[in-house]
Enzyme design. Structure first.
Site, PDB file in Angstrom:
ATOM      1  N   LEU A 156       0.855  -1.180   0.000  1.00  0.00           N
ATOM      2  CA  LEU A 156       0.000   0.000   0.000  1.00  0.00           C
ATOM      3  C   LEU A 156       0.894   1.233   0.000  1.00  0.00           C
ATOM      4  O   LEU A 156       1.935   1.251   0.662  1.00  0.00           O
ATOM      5  CB  LEU A 156      -0.917   0.021   1.233  1.00  0.00           C
ATOM      6  CG  LEU A 156      -1.940  -1.106   1.367  1.00  0.00           C
ATOM      7  CD1 LEU A 156      -2.710  -0.961   2.686  1.00  0.00           C
ATOM      8  CD2 LEU A 156      -2.904  -1.133   0.187  1.00  0.00           C
ATOM      9  N   ASP A 157       0.486   2.263  -0.753  1.00  0.00           N
ATOM     10  CA  ASP A 157       1.248   3.508  -0.761  1.00  0.00           C
ATOM     11  C   ASP A 157       1.349   4.071   0.653  1.00  0.00           C
ATOM     12  O   ASP A 157       0.519   3.775   1.524  1.00  0.00           O
ATOM     13  CB  ASP A 157       0.573   4.548  -1.659  1.00  0.00           C
ATOM     14  CG  ASP A 157       0.528   4.111  -3.113  1.00  0.00           C
ATOM     15  OD1 ASP A 157       1.366   3.280  -3.499  1.00  0.00           O
ATOM     16  OD2 ASP A 157      -0.359   4.595  -3.848  1.00  0.00           O
ATOM     17  N   ARG A 158       2.331   4.920   0.861  1.00  0.00           N
ATOM     18  CA  ARG A 158       2.574   5.479   2.197  1.00  0.00           C
ATOM     19  C   ARG A 158       1.314   6.084   2.802  1.00  0.00           C
ATOM     20  O   ARG A 158       0.977   5.828   3.959  1.00  0.00           O
ATOM     21  CB  ARG A 158       3.672   6.547   2.112  1.00  0.00           C
ATOM     22  CG  ARG A 158       4.013   7.192   3.455  1.00  0.00           C
ATOM     23  CD  ARG A 158       4.930   8.373   3.277  1.00  0.00           C
ATOM     24  NE  ARG A 158       4.263   9.463   2.582  1.00  0.00           N
ATOM     25  CZ  ARG A 158       4.865  10.587   2.202  1.00  0.00           C
ATOM     26  NH1 ARG A 158       6.155  10.746   2.432  1.00  0.00           N
ATOM     27  NH2 ARG A 158       4.182  11.521   1.576  1.00  0.00           N
TER      28      ARG A 158
END
Length: 314
Positions: free
Chosen positions: A139-141
């Site tokens: 998952l993106d930051r």
């Protein structure tokens, strides 16, 4: 999971063991090699089995996987400052965490402190767990939500082929009809991070996103997403490409007036359990920052439908 067993179906009768395992089971070529190098790693009805031996219908083939071959110590990064491991659910094969926004999965330049890997390292030491860090996806930051980790080699490989995710996001503008976006995704010219949908045919990687609007106000729409491919920034790029960027996603044209990160949350995961092959679904609550930023989308009559506590359907 140290061992996994498979019964040979009629369709595999007479096939070499290697062909049966690769064609009728989720065992990867790499796992098969690891089993072959492990003493007693592959047996049939209790007797040793070679990959070239032919199997018969009804045979029980058991694979024994080697433990994690971690380097000196436990192979995990130094714990450093304690980072809470956001565990939401687990069984013998799977960990599911609820990643908060702002946390990266792996260390990256400029973000090598409070990572999910570091949190896992502290958790593993505390629980005296000897296992590698195996997230099935990333998952993106600034994307929040559920992230699945396999507890062993087989579980991670199995989950990668038997897992579905549902995302929810707040998009700018009004959407009333469900639809699909099939557009290739590639790196934007001159960028190492930003993606785009290239205009020239035959460039980029094929990507497919299904979206279903849930409700809207005058300026935003709450949307459910199902990914049929797994490209970097896929939802963010696809929605921006049709003129509905995610709220807070200034990288792709969204406004940060109401929210300081993209309003994207991995809300649910469903998968076949690697151990008993039962279907499991785990769902989670949308974070408070998204709900508070768009109160009209989360009116009381809608709240129970679209936002509820961690829940597991075995």
């Amino acid at each position: 999971m140290e061992k996994v067993s498979f019964r040979v179906p009629p369709q595999a009768d007479g096939l070499p063991a290697k062909v049966f395992l690769r064609r009728f089971t989720p065992v990867t070529a790499r796992l098969l090699v690891a089993c072959k190098r492990t003493p007693g790693g592959m047996t049939r009805n209790g007797a040793l089995l070679r990959s070239i031996d032919k199997v018969q219908v009804g045979d029980i083939v058991v694979l024994k996987f080697p433990g994690d071959d971690l380097p000196e110590g436990d192979g995990l990064p130094a714990a450093g400052q304690a980072v809470p491991f956001p565990l939401a659910w687990e069984n013998e094969s799977v960990w599911i965490v609820e990643k908060p926004p702002g946390m990266v999965v792996y260390p990256t330049p400029g973000h090598d402190g409070e990572t999910l890997l570091q949190a896992f390292a502290g958790y593993a030491r505390e629980k005296e767990i000897r296992a590698a860090f195996r997230p099935v996806y990333r998952l993106d930051r600034d994307t929040s939500g559920l992230l699945v980790l396999g507890k062993d080699r087989f579980s991670a490989a199995f989950l990668a082929k038997n897992l579905k995710k549902e995302y929810m996001a707040v998009c700018e503008g009004v959407l009333t009809q469900k639809g699909w976006i099939e557009r290739a995704i590639d790196l934007a010219p001159g960028s190492r991070i930003r993606r785009c949908c290239p205009g020239r045919p035959g460039t980029g990687q094929y990507a497919c996103t299904e979206f279903i609007p849930v409700c809207h106000d005058k300026s935003h729409t709450l949307v459910r997403f199902f990914l049929h491919t797994g490209r970097t920034h896929q939802i963010r790029v696809h929605m921006a490409s049709i003129g509905h960027p995610l709220a807070g996603d200034d990288l792709y044209g969204g406004s940060r007036r109401l929210l300081s990160r993209q309003a994207l949350h991995c809300r649910a995961v469903s998968f076949l359990d690697p151990g008993n092959r039962e279907e499991i679904r785990v769902s989670s609550v949308l974070p408070a920052d998204i709900q508070n930023a768009f109160p009209r989308l989360f009116a009381e009559e809608k709240r129970e439908e679209i936002s509820h506590a961690i829940h597991v359907d075995p």
